[in-house]
Enzyme design. Structure first.
Site, PDB file in Angstrom:
ATOM      1  N   CYS A 112       2.163   3.489 -14.447  1.00  0.00           N
ATOM      2  CA  CYS A 112       2.097   4.977 -14.193  1.00  0.00           C
ATOM      3  C   CYS A 112       0.935   5.902 -14.696  1.00  0.00           C
ATOM      4  CB  CYS A 112       3.151   5.531 -14.073  1.00  0.00           C
ATOM      5  SG  CYS A 112       2.831   7.557 -13.680  1.00  0.00           S
ATOM      6  N   ASP A 220      -6.110  -0.232  -2.725  1.00  0.00           N
ATOM      7  CA  ASP A 220      -7.822  -0.262  -2.014  1.00  0.00           C
ATOM      8  C   ASP A 220      -7.057  -1.206  -0.827  1.00  0.00           C
ATOM      9  OD1 ASP A 220      -8.773   2.294  -3.306  1.00  0.00           O
ATOM     10  OD2 ASP A 220     -10.156   0.291  -3.974  1.00  0.00           O
ATOM     11  N   ARG A 243      -1.040   4.123  -0.625  1.00  0.00           N
ATOM     12  CA  ARG A 243      -1.509   4.844   0.124  1.00  0.00           C
ATOM     13  C   ARG A 243      -1.541   4.543   1.915  1.00  0.00           C
ATOM     14  NH1 ARG A 243      -6.231   6.924  -3.649  1.00  0.00           N
ATOM     15  NH2 ARG A 243      -5.756   4.240  -4.506  1.00  0.00           N
TER      16      ARG A 243
HETATM   17  C1  LIG Z   1       0.796   9.267  -4.780  1.00  0.00           C
HETATM   18  C2  LIG Z   1       1.781   8.205  -5.044  1.00  0.00           C
HETATM   19  C3  LIG Z   1       2.758   8.219  -6.286  1.00  0.00           C
HETATM   20  C4  LIG Z   1       2.363   6.127  -6.619  1.00  0.00           C
HETATM   21  N1  LIG Z   1       3.647   6.496  -7.414  1.00  0.00           N
HETATM   22  C5  LIG Z   1       4.313   5.290  -7.957  1.00  0.00           C
HETATM   23  C6  LIG Z   1       5.546   4.858  -8.229  1.00  0.00           C
HETATM   24  O1  LIG Z   1       6.505   4.995  -8.292  1.00  0.00           O
HETATM   25  N2  LIG Z   1       5.515   2.911  -9.131  1.00  0.00           N
HETATM   26  C7  LIG Z   1       4.392   2.120  -9.114  1.00  0.00           C
HETATM   27  O2  LIG Z   1       4.755   1.332  -9.812  1.00  0.00           O
HETATM   28  N3  LIG Z   1       3.307   2.878  -8.599  1.00  0.00           N
HETATM   29  C8  LIG Z   1       2.931   4.278  -7.634  1.00  0.00           C
HETATM   30  N4  LIG Z   1       2.075   4.686  -7.080  1.00  0.00           N
HETATM   31  C9  LIG Z   1       0.664   3.120  -7.126  1.00  0.00           C
HETATM   32  C10 LIG Z   1       0.674   2.706  -6.446  1.00  0.00           C
HETATM   33  O3  LIG Z   1       1.958   1.831  -5.671  1.00  0.00           O
HETATM   34  C11 LIG Z   1      -0.576   1.724  -5.789  1.00  0.00           C
HETATM   35  O4  LIG Z   1       0.077   0.550  -6.649  1.00  0.00           O
HETATM   36  C12 LIG Z   1      -1.707   2.661  -5.689  1.00  0.00           C
HETATM   37  O5  LIG Z   1      -1.783   3.430  -5.160  1.00  0.00           O
HETATM   38  C13 LIG Z   1      -3.062   1.278  -5.193  1.00  0.00           C
HETATM   39  O6  LIG Z   1      -2.709   1.398  -3.908  1.00  0.00           O
HETATM   40  P1  LIG Z   1      -3.504   1.921  -3.186  1.00  0.00           P
HETATM   41  O7  LIG Z   1      -5.148   1.691  -3.287  1.00  0.00           O
HETATM   42  O8  LIG Z   1      -3.644   0.924  -1.926  1.00  0.00           O
HETATM   43  O9  LIG Z   1      -2.905   3.267  -2.822  1.00  0.00           O
HETATM   44  C14 LIG Z   1       2.208   5.522  -6.915  1.00  0.00           C
HETATM   45  C15 LIG Z   1       1.033   5.564  -5.665  1.00  0.00           C
HETATM   46  C16 LIG Z   1       0.508   7.091  -4.969  1.00  0.00           C
HETATM   47  C17 LIG Z   1      -1.337   7.740  -4.981  1.00  0.00           C
END
Ligand SMILES: Cc1cc2nc3c(=O)[nH]c(=O)nc-3n(C[C@H](O)[C@H](O)[C@H](O)COP(=O)(O)O)c2cc1C
Length: 352
Positions: A112, A220, A243
């Site tokens: 995080c 992504d 996302r």
């Molecule tokens: C709004 C939001 C909340 C997230 N909450 C968590 C979480 O609680 N635990 C975690 O490991 N990652 C969390 N993430 C990270 C995502 O699981 C993921 O690793 C990150 O968004 C990259 O993937 P993406 O680019 O496909 O969205 C969060 C991301 C977003 C945008």
């Protein structure tokens, strides 16, 4: 004319005793991945879903939030419970509570990037502290190893420095040596937060480094095609969609379609209506009507992007203040889809 597609062979993926037929996971998403979202993801093809991150101390201390976190329903499996904190001593008891409550996997958050979280020495901060991070992994592992697999979620480091990369691999190797079943790697640094791309070449490097240990990739993944590409380009064992699945549970079915060599289909208006309605009903059941409006609205705004009038529908959802408003938006924009919101039987419809 439809492009002919190859059937992509893939191996099943194991996280401890849990075997997945296809490697597609719904990521932990703070503020989003509650029971309604997980139900939708699973229904449309996710094999495993994670609850949003929770603080170790909240799991240990008595309170309303604690009982909510520790209520795992029978239809919500396999589900991962993710823990974050800074005090290694609290992690073991918290992990034990979550395992007892019914979570199938205990996941540890070392990713995080939120400023307040880093300031409290939690989440991504621990990527700069390999000794403390591995102490946490050891304590969680010792607390639940007899019954539950443990996994870790990491970003690719604090920043782009060589020291940061050394710390990453020290934690990665140390965690597997302790006995974790899988590690999810998000190819952004903590310093990067969400600015710029997720570095998939780093995922290839990690997968080559660990050999047959399980690595799930993150970053992504905004379409089924991107998920396929990550698996093919990096060799990771599975993908965790984040996302890209908010307001888009169809992505999981679409990945299944691609893996099977089928052309993935976009959701019809009627399918969109049904999914939002299910989400809405599940949210009322889980959170009560008032909270359901607030919670479902954040998803509905994303669901709206699939509608032929995305901006107007999004604005209509944004303006929904209560349950009647929300229902009115559904009736106004989705009712021609053939689903009657008053007599729909949530949970009994089959998915496409
Ligand atoms: C709004 C939001 C909340 C997230 N909450 C968590 C979480 O609680 N635990 C975690 O490991 N990652 C969390 N993430 C990270 C995502 O699981 C993921 O690793 C990150 O968004 C990259 O993937 P993406 O680019 O496909 O969205 C969060 C991301 C977003 C945008």
């Amino acid at each position: 004319m439809c492009e002919e597609r190859k059937n992509h062979s893939h191996n099943t993926v194991r996280i401890g005793p849990i075997e997945f037929d296809v490697p597609i996971v719904q990521a932990a998403l703070s503020g989003y991945s509650d029971l309604p979202m997980r139900r939708l993801a699973r229904r449309y093809g996710a094999v495993y879903t994670l609850n949003e991150v929770v603080l170790d101390k909240v799991v240990i201390q008595k309170g309303r939030k604690r009982s909510q976190i520790l209520s795992v329903t029978d239809d919500d499996h396999p589900v991962g419970g993710q823990l974050m904190g800074s005090n290694p001593e609290q992690f073991g008891p918290a992990a034990y509570e979550m395992a007892q409550a019914g979570y199938d996997v205990i996941d540890i958050n070392f990713g995080c990037p939120v400023k307040k979280v880093l300031g409290r020495c939690r989440g991504g901060f621990l990527l700069s502290q390999p000794t403390a991070a591995l102490d946490i992994v050891r304590r969680v592992f010792d607390a639940v190893q007899e019954t539950h697999p443990v996994t870790v979620k990491m970003r690719r480091g604090m920043d782009d420095s060589a020291e940061s990369e050394r710390n990453f691999f020290e934690i990665l190797d140390g965690a597997f040596a302790i006995g974790v079943s899988a590690v999810t790697v998000h190819g952004r640094t903590v310093a990067q937060r969400y600015i710029g791309a997720s570095q998939w070449t780093f995922l290839s490097k990690v997968k080559q480094h660990v050999g047959d240990k399980v690595i799930l990739g993150s970053g992504d993944l905004f379409s089924a095609e991107a998920c396929m590409r990550m698996i093919q380009e990096t060799g990771v064992d599975g993908v965790t969609v984040a996302r890209g699945c908010i307001g888009n549970p169809w992505v999981f079915q679409q990945i299944r379609d691609l893996l099977a060599g089928r052309e993935p289909a976009s959701p019809t208006l009627s399918e969109q209506h049904h999914a939002i309605l299910c989400h809405w009903r599940y949210a009322i059941e889980c959170h009560g009507e008032a909270a359901a409006v607030r919670k479902t609205r954040t998803h509905a705004i994303k669901y709206a992007s699939h509608h032929p009038e995305p901006i107007r529908v999004r604005d209509a959802f944004v303006g929904a203040r209560n349950a009647a408003d929300f229902q009115a938006v559904l009736d106004a924009w989705y009712s021609s889809s053939g689903y009657s919101s008053s007599n729909d039987r949530v949970g009994e419809e089959t998915v496409r």
